[in-house]
Motif scaffolding. Structure first.
Motif, short mmCIF file in Angstrom:
data_model
loop_
_atom_site.label_atom_id
_atom_site.label_comp_id
_atom_site.label_asym_id
_atom_site.label_seq_id
_atom_site.Cartn_x
_atom_site.Cartn_y
_atom_site.Cartn_z
N TYR A 62 0.85 -1.18 0.00
CA TYR A 62 0.00 0.00 0.00
C TYR A 62 0.89 1.24 0.00
O TYR A 62 1.77 1.37 0.84
CB TYR A 62 -0.91 0.02 1.24
CG TYR A 62 -1.93 1.12 1.18
CD1 TYR A 62 -3.11 0.95 0.47
CD2 TYR A 62 -1.72 2.33 1.82
CE1 TYR A 62 -4.06 1.95 0.41
CE2 TYR A 62 -2.66 3.34 1.76
CZ TYR A 62 -3.83 3.15 1.06
OH TYR A 62 -4.76 4.15 0.99
N ALA A 63 0.67 2.11 -0.96
CA ALA A 63 1.38 3.39 -1.04
C ALA A 63 0.33 4.48 -0.91
O ALA A 63 -0.42 4.76 -1.84
CB ALA A 63 2.13 3.51 -2.35
N GLU A 64 0.27 5.06 0.26
CA GLU A 64 -0.78 6.03 0.58
C GLU A 64 -0.75 7.27 -0.31
O GLU A 64 -1.78 7.71 -0.80
CB GLU A 64 -0.64 6.44 2.04
CG GLU A 64 -1.70 7.40 2.50
CD GLU A 64 -1.54 7.70 3.98
OE1 GLU A 64 -2.14 8.68 4.41
OE2 GLU A 64 -0.85 6.97 4.70
N ASP A 65 0.43 7.83 -0.49
CA ASP A 65 0.53 9.05 -1.28
C ASP A 65 1.92 9.13 -1.90
O ASP A 65 2.73 8.24 -1.76
CB ASP A 65 0.21 10.29 -0.44
CG ASP A 65 1.10 10.40 0.80
OD1 ASP A 65 2.28 9.99 0.75
OD2 ASP A 65 0.60 10.90 1.82
N PHE A 66 2.19 10.24 -2.57
CA PHE A 66 3.45 10.38 -3.28
C PHE A 66 4.66 10.45 -2.36
O PHE A 66 5.78 10.25 -2.80
CB PHE A 66 3.41 11.62 -4.18
CG PHE A 66 2.62 11.42 -5.45
CD1 PHE A 66 1.70 10.40 -5.58
CD2 PHE A 66 2.79 12.26 -6.51
CE1 PHE A 66 0.97 10.21 -6.74
CE2 PHE A 66 2.07 12.10 -7.69
CZ PHE A 66 1.17 11.08 -7.79
N VAL A 88 -0.23 -7.68 -4.94
CA VAL A 88 -1.48 -6.91 -4.89
C VAL A 88 -1.18 -5.57 -4.23
O VAL A 88 -0.65 -5.54 -3.12
CB VAL A 88 -2.57 -7.67 -4.11
CG1 VAL A 88 -3.87 -6.88 -4.09
CG2 VAL A 88 -2.81 -9.06 -4.72
N TYR A 89 -1.52 -4.50 -4.94
CA TYR A 89 -1.19 -3.17 -4.44
C TYR A 89 -2.40 -2.25 -4.48
O TYR A 89 -3.37 -2.49 -5.19
CB TYR A 89 -0.04 -2.56 -5.24
CG TYR A 89 -0.35 -2.35 -6.71
CD1 TYR A 89 -0.82 -1.13 -7.17
CD2 TYR A 89 -0.20 -3.38 -7.63
CE1 TYR A 89 -1.12 -0.93 -8.51
CE2 TYR A 89 -0.50 -3.19 -8.96
CZ TYR A 89 -0.95 -1.97 -9.40
OH TYR A 89 -1.25 -1.79 -10.73
N ALA A 90 -2.33 -1.19 -3.69
CA ALA A 90 -3.39 -0.17 -3.66
C ALA A 90 -2.79 1.13 -3.15
O ALA A 90 -1.69 1.16 -2.61
CB ALA A 90 -4.54 -0.62 -2.75
N GLY A 91 -3.55 2.20 -3.34
CA GLY A 91 -3.15 3.51 -2.85
C GLY A 91 -2.75 4.46 -3.97
O GLY A 91 -2.26 4.04 -5.01
#
Length: 135
Positions: A62-66, A88-91
Motif C-alpha cells: 500500500y502506497a498512501e501518497d506520493f 497486490v497493491y493499492a493507494g
C-alpha cells in the motif's frame, strides 16, 4: 502504531476482504482457502491454497501518497522469493512516476498476470473461481 504498520494492516484487511467476498475463507476444510502467514516467514503475507494446482503466495503493498518511499524495497523483496507470487497493491502513491517504474519492474519479474491493483485482483479471483468451477 506508525503509519507504515497502519497501512500494512489496512492492506492485509482489504486483501482478506476481497478473498472473503469471493467466498474464500481461512477454513482449511474448504477446497479453496487462505492462510495469513506469520511475520518473519518471508516477505509474503497470505498463502492462497486450492485455487491453482500449487499454493500461491500473496505480497501486498500500500502506497498512501506520493511521499511514500517503500516501493523500491518491494522489488528487492520479490527477488528473494522463488515461489509463485501474486503482488497486490493499492493507494494513490502507485501513481507516482518512480513507483510506476518499480511496478513495471515487478510486473516484468513476476509477469503482468501476477501483479494487480486491488480491483484487478478481485476480478482475477472471480475469473479463477469460475474456471475452477467449470473443470
Amino acid at each position: 502504531m506508525n503509519k507504515q504498520l497502519t497501512n500494512h494492516a489496512m492492506m492485509l484487511k482489504l486483501t482478506a476482504t476481497a478473498l472473503e467476498n469471493s467466498g474464500i475463507t481461512t477454513n482449511q476444510d474448504d477446497v479453496i482457502y487462505y492462510l495469513r502467514l506469520p511475520k518473519g516467514r518471508g516477505y509474503c503475507h497470505i498463502e492462497l491454497v486450492g485455487l491453482t494446482p500449487y499454493p500461491l503466495l500473496i505480497k501486498t503493498a500500500y502506497a498512501e501518497d506520493f511521499s511514500n518511499n517503500q516501493a523500491i524495497r518491494y522489488l528487492g523483496q520479490l527477488e528473494q522469493i522463488h515461489d509463485e507470487v501474486l503482488f497486490v497493491y493499492a493507494g494513490n502513491g502507485w501513481k507516482k512516476q518512480s513507483h510506476l517504474k518499480v511496478l513495471g519492474a515487478i510486473k516484468k519479474r513476476l509477469g503482468s498476470d501476477h501483479a494487480f491493483n486491488l480491483q484487478e485482483f478481485e476480478t482475477w479471483l472471480k475469473i479463477k473461481l469460475k474456471e475452477k468451477a467449470n473443470r
